[in-house]
Design a protein around this motif. Structure first.
Motif, short mmCIF file in Angstrom:
data_model
loop_
_atom_site.label_atom_id
_atom_site.label_comp_id
_atom_site.label_asym_id
_atom_site.label_seq_id
_atom_site.Cartn_x
_atom_site.Cartn_y
_atom_site.Cartn_z
N ARG A 84 0.83 -1.21 0.00
CA ARG A 84 0.00 0.00 0.00
C ARG A 84 0.87 1.25 0.00
O ARG A 84 0.57 2.23 -0.69
N LEU A 87 1.93 2.68 -3.18
CA LEU A 87 0.92 3.39 -3.98
C LEU A 87 0.87 4.88 -3.62
O LEU A 87 0.23 5.67 -4.30
N VAL A 88 1.52 5.22 -2.54
CA VAL A 88 1.40 6.58 -1.98
C VAL A 88 2.64 7.39 -2.34
O VAL A 88 3.76 6.96 -2.06
N PHE A 89 2.44 8.56 -2.92
CA PHE A 89 3.55 9.40 -3.38
C PHE A 89 3.53 10.72 -2.61
O PHE A 89 3.03 11.73 -3.10
N ASN A 90 4.04 10.70 -1.40
CA ASN A 90 4.11 11.94 -0.62
C ASN A 90 5.52 12.51 -0.66
O ASN A 90 6.49 11.79 -0.89
#
Lengths: 425, 466
Positions: A84, A87-90
């Motif tokens: 998961r 999937l996160v692009f911070n």
């Protein structure tokens, strides 16, 4: 569960954080003076966050760990969370680093037998049930012993022990015509029986007053006095607006340097968020990331002085000395309002509201008042069935703060805040 | 998705614990919960895919023929006799309180074994698909008005519930899901505002479809809110949207008929059963079986099957809502309203899906009947006062009605307050449409949060606004 740290260290992650709260509780539920239910709990809440750096960004994902999970369950949860996180692009940020700590909030309840303590607290509550016509129609007593532990991949391992009590009591007053009640929510970390009895007794007197209260002639425009709970509500709204996360997401209304009391003629607001307030259950030596907390001045002389918040968003904003995500423990500087000044003009002192409504965006403050004391210039009498409504900016510009201060729950500061010329319907 | 494999594996443990504790208590039940929640969210600068507020654990309820005892724990594996001894010791009371324990009749434990399930489509959507959708929705909102939209948040939150209830004579399981979808816009045009749109369904496909339909609407609302003014405090004719009708149902009479408040003499409604409390065109229900929404479970946290309770019938207060403890003390049958914040908390009498029934009127006729007033939209918050029948409800915004027509004048926020019977007796028109909104959280006092829905038709009322 003991495998959790090893599993995280071997999972090929770029970082991890484990936040664990173990709670034992003992709870008594009274209906009138009789004990209806006895409860006890022994539970652990664990949240794990994994961090994965990819494509020049940082991803994270949080999952819950339950006591029932096996090592294989944990391994699968960690892998799923890592997937998961990808999937996160911070924007990249660092976890706080280093530091071991084990602390306790000051208390006199850490060694006492919970059953005996529960009985002593019940005795202190019901000792106030002496007003003729009055009764405590319901009372719930919650005794908690919490241990909060935060660990992360950069060496943080901090633990805080908290003993806390929450009492919900319903003082009631009954006459031949009607029966009225007020709501009392009393919290503490140090048990002082006389203080508990005095607090409930004050509410017992007020509920008797509610039975005598009538709706005053409305509409009227009058000064309104707020008590500590509502002062805390108002200032909390101003503080939330200063959180780094809100600033980063452009959801905040006021910027550092903005004067919220421009052209004002009242007392200037200066308040801080503090990590530790005596007796307050929300006090904490570190935040959810395990970061040490730094007391922070939010408003100085009415001007936004600082933002505050969690490490991640502080880094995004380029803050040099990040405060940590402080609890909403508010310390407000004293004002200049004297008792003589209060009595110089009619006022309504709000003793019980449905809930103070504060809307920064729409410049509004108001709410339904269930019990107030109305001084019409000659005498003080209890009133009910009224609603107040004002422009928040007007209130801030002209408010007055008492010179006399108090400490109550998550608030220390002036005993009363006076809002000038508020519309009452 | 099937019922929790973990809870299925614990059926024998639950039965054994009931047996072991049965040596000490006349009645014992074990409720096992396995609730998983996911938050998928994207805004202008960040995103998230993570667990939401879930729970997994057990709560044991016991009755000794007089009073109630509960014990919450994370796991019930291991030696049941030893665990039973630990539980018995933990719920002891100090000797001086023993004489103050209540005395009730013994609890019924009617035999029933059944497994309940309701299908959802959550398994059809991967985390990646839902996050991509949220990113697309956020971008779409940002691009609709780049000059003024500072941030746009799109969020989907599915959760699935598995619960297992075991007593000596009952063994029930249930499994169902619900999801909420949110669009939030932070908009600045001389004034900073937030506008939002919320969806609730047990099929994510429907949520996606509806969120896509509302991107223009949420931007349009934001534009209007930047022009909104404060309302002139006063008493007005008001038309409510379904959300505000539901808020009135919930705060005005929902909390007031939670029958644990009857036991404590905390609800005025106790004295008014069988009497007129609202206008004769008013009908109100609550129940997990009364509507299909977020609180539509099959059995409650006391193992009582879901009901449809008619609270107000033709303006007359007909019945209240009870959990097992309050029904036992009142000598009534429980109505399936025993609910917990989580397995860590006590069960109380709580609302589920609470709403007014539709009536005969057309919304356009209702608006046309108002000379000067407001139509109110979107619940912000509310606060009950069951003892004294005062009410405070806050709507996100209202639109002024002049000479029977909605104007372009928005007011925000709008606080509605006053006396409950005055408000309910002022209901003069009830629309023939109806909607229940399944996105709410309800506390009891200031704690014990549970998911609820509320709603109904449009109502015409006369009430104090400020």
């Amino acid at each position: 569960m003991s495998d959790l740290k090893r599993l995280l260290e071997n999972a090929g992650l770029d970082g991890w954080r484990v936040s664990e709260t173990a709670t034992e509780s003992y709870e008594l539920f009274f209906v009138h003076k009789n004990l209806e239910t006895v409860r006890a709990t022994d539970t652990v809440t664990t949240q794990v966050t994994v961090y994965v750096d990819h494509d020049g960004k940082r991803g994270d994902s949080t999952f819950s760990v339950y006591g029932s999970m096996t090592g294989e369950d944990l391994k699968a949860k960690i892998q799923a969370a890592a997937a998961r996180a990808k999937l996160v692009f911070n924007e990249p940020y660092e976890l706080p680093e280093g530091g071991e700590l084990e602390v306790s909030l000051p208390t006199n309840m850490d060694t006492a037998d919970m059953k005996a303590l529960g009985r002593e607290i019940a005795d202190a509550v019901f000792a106030a049930d002496t007003v003729p016509g009055g009764s405590i129609n319901a009372c719930e007593i919650f005794l908690y012993r919490d241990t909060l532990r935060v660990r992360n991949s950069r060496g943080i391992d901090k633990k805080q022990h908290v003993c806390r009590v929450m009492i919900e009591a319903i003082p009631t007053f009954t006459t031949e015509q009607e029966s009225v009640e007020l709501y009392e929510d009393h919290r503490f970390t140090t048990f002082e029986p006389e203080k508990v009895t005095a607090e409930i007794a004050r509410r017992m007197r007020e509920v008797r007053d509610r039975s005598l209260a009538v709706k005053p002639q409305t509409p009227l425009t009058v000064n309104v006095l707020l008590r500590p709970q509502e002062i805390h509500s108002l200032l909390s709204e101003l503080a939330y607006d200063a959180n780094y996360a809100d600033v980063y997401s452009h959801a905040n209304l006021h910027q550092v340097g903005d004067d919220l009391q421009e052209n004002g003629d009242g007392d200037k607001l200066t308040f801080c968020l503090k990590a530790i307030l005596p007796g307050c259950e929300e006090s904490s030596y570190f935040d959810g990331d395990g970061m040490a907390l730094t007391d922070t001045c939010i408003l100085q002389d009415g001007v936004v002085k600082n933002n505050y918040g969690a490490s991640r968003f502080g880094q995004y904003l380029g803050v040099k000395e990040i405060s940590g995500n402080l609890p909403m423990n508010i310390s407000l500087s004293a004002g200049t309002l004297t008792e003589q000044e209060i009595q110089a003009a009619p006022y309504i002192e709000a003793a019980s509201l449905s809930g103070l409504q504060v809307d920064l965006y729409n410049d509004y403050i108001g709410g339904e008042i269930r019990l107030a004391y109305y001084y019409d210039g000659q005498e003080i009498r209890p009133v009910t069935g009224i609603t107040m409504s004002a422009k928040l900016s007007d209130v801030l510009s002209h408010l007055r703060l008492t010179a006399k201060t108090c400490v109550e729950g998550a608030y220390e500061g002036p005993e009363r805040l006076m809002m000038k010329n508020v519309a009452i319907l | 998705m099937p019922f929790s494999a973990y809870l299925n594996s614990k059926r024998d443990d639950c039965r054994a614990l009931v047996e072991a504790l049965g040596k000490h208590f006349a009645f014992v039940s074990v409720l096992g919960t396995d609730v998983s929640a996911t938050v998928i969210r994207a805004d202008r600068k960040s995103s998230a895919v993570q667990d939401g507020r879930g729970e997994c654990g057990f709560v044991v309820k016991m009755h000794d023929g007089r009073s109630f005892f509960e014990y919450s724990l994370d796991d019930i594996s291991g030696d049941k006799e030893a665990l039973a001894e630990k539980i018995v010791a933990a719920v002891q009371v100090d000797d001086s309180l023993k004489g103050r324990m209540i005395s009730t009749a013994a609890l019924a434990d009617e035999p029933l074994k059944e497994d309940f399930a309701r299908e959802s489509d959550f398994a059809d959507y991967s985390d990646e698909q839902l996050l991509t959708l949220c990113r697309e929705l956020s971008q779409e909102l940002l691009q609709k008005d780049p000059q003024h939209v500072l941030n746009a948040i799109a969020m989907i939150q599915p959760y699935t519930v598995s619960k297992l209830f075991v007593s000596r004579n009952r063994e029930l399981s249930q499994h169902y899901g619900w999801a909420n979808g949110y669009l939030v816009v932070v908009y600045n045009d001389e004034k900073l505002v937030q506008a939002r749109h919320v969806e609730g369904e047990d099929h994510i496909g429907l949520i996606i479809e509806n969120l896509r339909k509302h991107t223009d609407g949420v931007i349009d609302l934001a534009r209007h809110l930047t022009r909104a003014t404060a309302i002139e405090p006063g008493v007005y004719d008001v038309i409510t949207d379904s959300s505000i009708s539901g808020l009135i149902a919930h705060e005005a009479f929902g909390h007031g008929v939670e029958m644990d408040q009857f036991v404590k003499d905390r609800a005025l409604a106790k004295l008014f059963v069988g009497q007129y409390v609202a206008s004769p065109i008013t009908n109100m229900h609550d129940g997990a079986a009364a509507a299909h929404s977020v609180a539509s479970y099959f059995f409650d946290d006391d193992g009582v099957l879901a009901h449809d309770t008619q609270i107000i019938k033709d303006g007359i207060l007909a019945a209240g809502l009870s959990d097992l403890a309050s029904a036992t003390q009142l000598g009534t049958a429980p109505t399936g309203n025993g609910r917990r914040d989580s397995y860590k908390r006590k069960a109380y009498a709580r609302m589920t899906n609470t709403f007014f029934e539709p009536g005969q009127d057309k919304l356009e006729d209702m608006i046309a009947s108002v000379k000067h007033g407001y139509m109110l939209f979107e619940t912000n918050n509310g606060m009950e006062d069951p003892k004294n029948w005062q009410i405070q409800c806050t709507a996100e915004y209202g639109i002024e009605i002049v000479d029977g027509k909605l104007t372009d004048h928005y007011v925000s926020p709008v606080v509605m307050s006053g006396s409950v019977p005055d408000l309910l007796k002022s209901i003069s028109m009830v629309s023939d449409n109806w909607k229940v909104i399944g996105s709410g959280m309800c506390g009891k006092g200031y704690k014990e949060w549970v998911r609820v829905s509320d709603g109904g038709p449009n109502l015409k009322v006369r009430v104090k606004l400020g």
